[in-house]
Scaffold this motif. Structure first.
Motif, short mmCIF file in Angstrom:
data_model
loop_
_atom_site.label_atom_id
_atom_site.label_comp_id
_atom_site.label_asym_id
_atom_site.label_seq_id
_atom_site.Cartn_x
_atom_site.Cartn_y
_atom_site.Cartn_z
N GLY A 1 -3.46 -6.92 -9.54
CA GLY A 1 -3.60 -5.47 -9.49
C GLY A 1 -3.38 -4.91 -8.09
O GLY A 1 -2.73 -3.88 -7.91
N VAL A 2 -3.91 -5.60 -7.09
CA VAL A 2 -3.74 -5.15 -5.70
C VAL A 2 -2.27 -5.21 -5.30
O VAL A 2 -1.77 -4.33 -4.60
CB VAL A 2 -4.62 -5.99 -4.75
N ALA A 3 -1.56 -6.24 -5.76
CA ALA A 3 -0.13 -6.37 -5.43
C ALA A 3 0.67 -5.21 -6.02
O ALA A 3 1.54 -4.65 -5.35
CB ALA A 3 0.41 -7.71 -5.92
N ILE A 4 0.37 -4.85 -7.25
CA ILE A 4 1.09 -3.74 -7.89
C ILE A 4 0.81 -2.44 -7.16
O ILE A 4 1.72 -1.71 -6.75
CB ILE A 4 0.72 -3.61 -9.38
N GLU A 5 -0.47 -2.13 -6.98
CA GLU A 5 -0.84 -0.86 -6.34
C GLU A 5 -0.43 -0.86 -4.86
O GLU A 5 0.01 0.16 -4.34
CB GLU A 5 -2.34 -0.61 -6.48
N GLY A 6 -0.54 -2.01 -4.20
CA GLY A 6 -0.11 -2.11 -2.80
C GLY A 6 1.39 -1.90 -2.65
O GLY A 6 1.84 -1.25 -1.71
N SER A 7 2.15 -2.44 -3.59
CA SER A 7 3.61 -2.24 -3.56
C SER A 7 3.95 -0.77 -3.74
O SER A 7 4.84 -0.23 -3.07
CB SER A 7 4.29 -3.06 -4.66
N GLN A 8 3.25 -0.10 -4.64
CA GLN A 8 3.48 1.33 -4.84
C GLN A 8 3.13 2.11 -3.58
O GLN A 8 3.85 3.03 -3.19
CB GLN A 8 2.66 1.84 -6.03
N LEU A 9 2.05 1.72 -2.92
CA LEU A 9 1.65 2.39 -1.67
C LEU A 9 2.68 2.17 -0.57
O LEU A 9 3.12 3.11 0.09
CB LEU A 9 0.28 1.88 -1.22
N LEU B 1 5.87 1.33 -0.83
CA LEU B 1 7.10 2.06 -1.14
C LEU B 1 6.95 3.55 -0.88
O LEU B 1 7.85 4.19 -0.34
CB LEU B 1 7.52 1.82 -2.58
N SER B 2 5.82 4.11 -1.27
CA SER B 2 5.58 5.54 -1.02
C SER B 2 5.60 5.85 0.48
O SER B 2 6.17 6.86 0.90
CB SER B 2 4.24 5.97 -1.61
N LEU B 3 5.00 4.97 1.26
CA LEU B 3 4.98 5.19 2.71
C LEU B 3 6.37 5.00 3.32
O LEU B 3 6.76 5.74 4.23
CB LEU B 3 3.97 4.25 3.38
N LEU B 4 7.12 4.00 2.83
CA LEU B 4 8.46 3.74 3.38
C LEU B 4 9.43 4.88 3.08
O LEU B 4 10.23 5.25 3.94
CB LEU B 4 9.02 2.44 2.82
N ILE B 5 9.38 5.40 1.89
CA ILE B 5 10.33 6.46 1.54
C ILE B 5 9.76 7.85 1.79
O ILE B 5 10.45 8.84 1.58
CB ILE B 5 10.80 6.33 0.06
N ARG B 6 8.52 7.89 2.25
CA ARG B 6 7.83 9.15 2.55
C ARG B 6 7.84 10.10 1.36
O ARG B 6 8.10 11.29 1.49
CB ARG B 6 8.41 9.80 3.79
N ALA B 7 7.53 9.54 0.21
CA ALA B 7 7.41 10.34 -1.01
C ALA B 7 6.38 9.69 -1.91
O ALA B 7 6.49 8.50 -2.20
CB ALA B 7 8.76 10.44 -1.73
N THR C 1 1.09 7.16 -8.21
CA THR C 1 -0.30 7.32 -7.81
C THR C 1 -0.91 5.94 -7.58
O THR C 1 -0.85 5.09 -8.47
CB THR C 1 -1.10 8.05 -8.90
N VAL C 2 -1.44 5.74 -6.42
CA VAL C 2 -2.13 4.50 -6.09
C VAL C 2 -3.57 4.68 -6.55
O VAL C 2 -4.26 5.57 -6.09
CB VAL C 2 -2.05 4.20 -4.58
N ASP C 3 -4.02 3.82 -7.47
CA ASP C 3 -5.29 4.05 -8.15
C ASP C 3 -6.10 2.76 -8.22
O ASP C 3 -5.64 1.76 -8.78
CB ASP C 3 -4.99 4.58 -9.55
N VAL C 4 -7.30 2.78 -7.68
CA VAL C 4 -8.18 1.62 -7.71
C VAL C 4 -8.56 1.27 -9.15
O VAL C 4 -8.81 0.11 -9.47
CB VAL C 4 -9.43 1.84 -6.82
N ASN C 5 -8.58 2.24 -10.02
CA ASN C 5 -8.91 1.98 -11.43
C ASN C 5 -7.85 1.12 -12.10
O ASN C 5 -8.16 0.32 -12.98
CB ASN C 5 -9.08 3.30 -12.19
N ASP C 6 -6.60 1.29 -11.70
CA ASP C 6 -5.54 0.43 -12.23
C ASP C 6 -5.80 -1.03 -11.87
O ASP C 6 -5.57 -1.93 -12.67
CB ASP C 6 -4.18 0.86 -11.70
N VAL C 7 -6.29 -1.26 -10.65
CA VAL C 7 -6.60 -2.62 -10.22
C VAL C 7 -7.69 -3.20 -11.12
O VAL C 7 -7.60 -4.34 -11.58
CB VAL C 7 -7.03 -2.66 -8.73
#
Length: 184
Positions: free
Chosen positions: A118-126, A128-134, A138-144
């Motif tokens: 779960g952390v890998a999925i949400e961390g990857s989304q985070l 990518l969001s930071l790299l592309i600045r968009a 949604t990065v969500d602890v509940n998803d983890v």
């Protein structure tokens, strides 16, 4: 402009798979059954990436407003709809079921793998969001937490499946029974 999971991405994933299979066969002398299970697990992981990361927005305007969307409230899933809860759990059940076929895992290691999935999925989304600045996801602890539950459910299904296979094939140490003995 969006980078979607299209034919070129699928070809890249296939090339990586071929390299991994050659390495597993030549360096580690894995059996055909192991390689088939590895391919199935690899296809699952690629589809998890496809579902959770794609499409990726490219060339977001420099002057566009960047908003990172996140939810760190661990009780936030109470207000979610049922589909979101079930989808997050179901997404990770195959991970808990499939990983023990490929690696020897104890319950303790599976608990860690469940959190890390779960952390890998949400961390990857985070990232990518930071790299592309968009903030495209949604990065969500509940998803983890929900992914963790799914991994544990999958692992429980694996343990039940392994017990049934062992009982049916008692005394026989070929094929799936021997792979299960090596995995658990």
């Amino acid at each position: 402009m969006l980078w979607d999971f299209d034919a070129s991405t699928a070809v890249l994933a296939l090339l990586v798979l071929i390299v991994l299979l050659v390495r597993l066969k030549t360096k580690h002398n894995r059996s055909l059954l192991y390689l088939v299970l590895y391919v199935i697990f690899y296809i699952y992981i690629v589809n998890v990436l496809r579902y959770t990361l794609f499409p990726v927005p490219l060339f977001v305007g420099e002057h566009s407003e960047f908003r990172l969307s996140y939810d760190l409230n661990p009780t936030g899933f109470i207000r979610w709809d049922d589909a979101q809860i079930y989808n997050n759990i179901l997404l990770s059940v195959p991970f808990g079921f499939g990983l023990p076929f490929l690696r020897k895992v104890s319950l303790k290691r599976m608990l860690l793998a469940g959190v890390m999935f779960g952390v890998a999925i949400e961390g990857s989304q985070l990232v990518l969001s930071l790299l592309i600045r968009a903030g495209y996801r949604t990065v969500d602890v509940n998803d983890v937490m929900l992914n963790f539950i799914g991994v544990l459910l999958g692992y429980g299904c694996y343990r039940l499946f392994a017990a049934i296979v062992r009982r049916i094939s008692s005394g026989k140490k070929r094929g799936l029974a021997s792979l299960l003995d090596a995995a658990v």
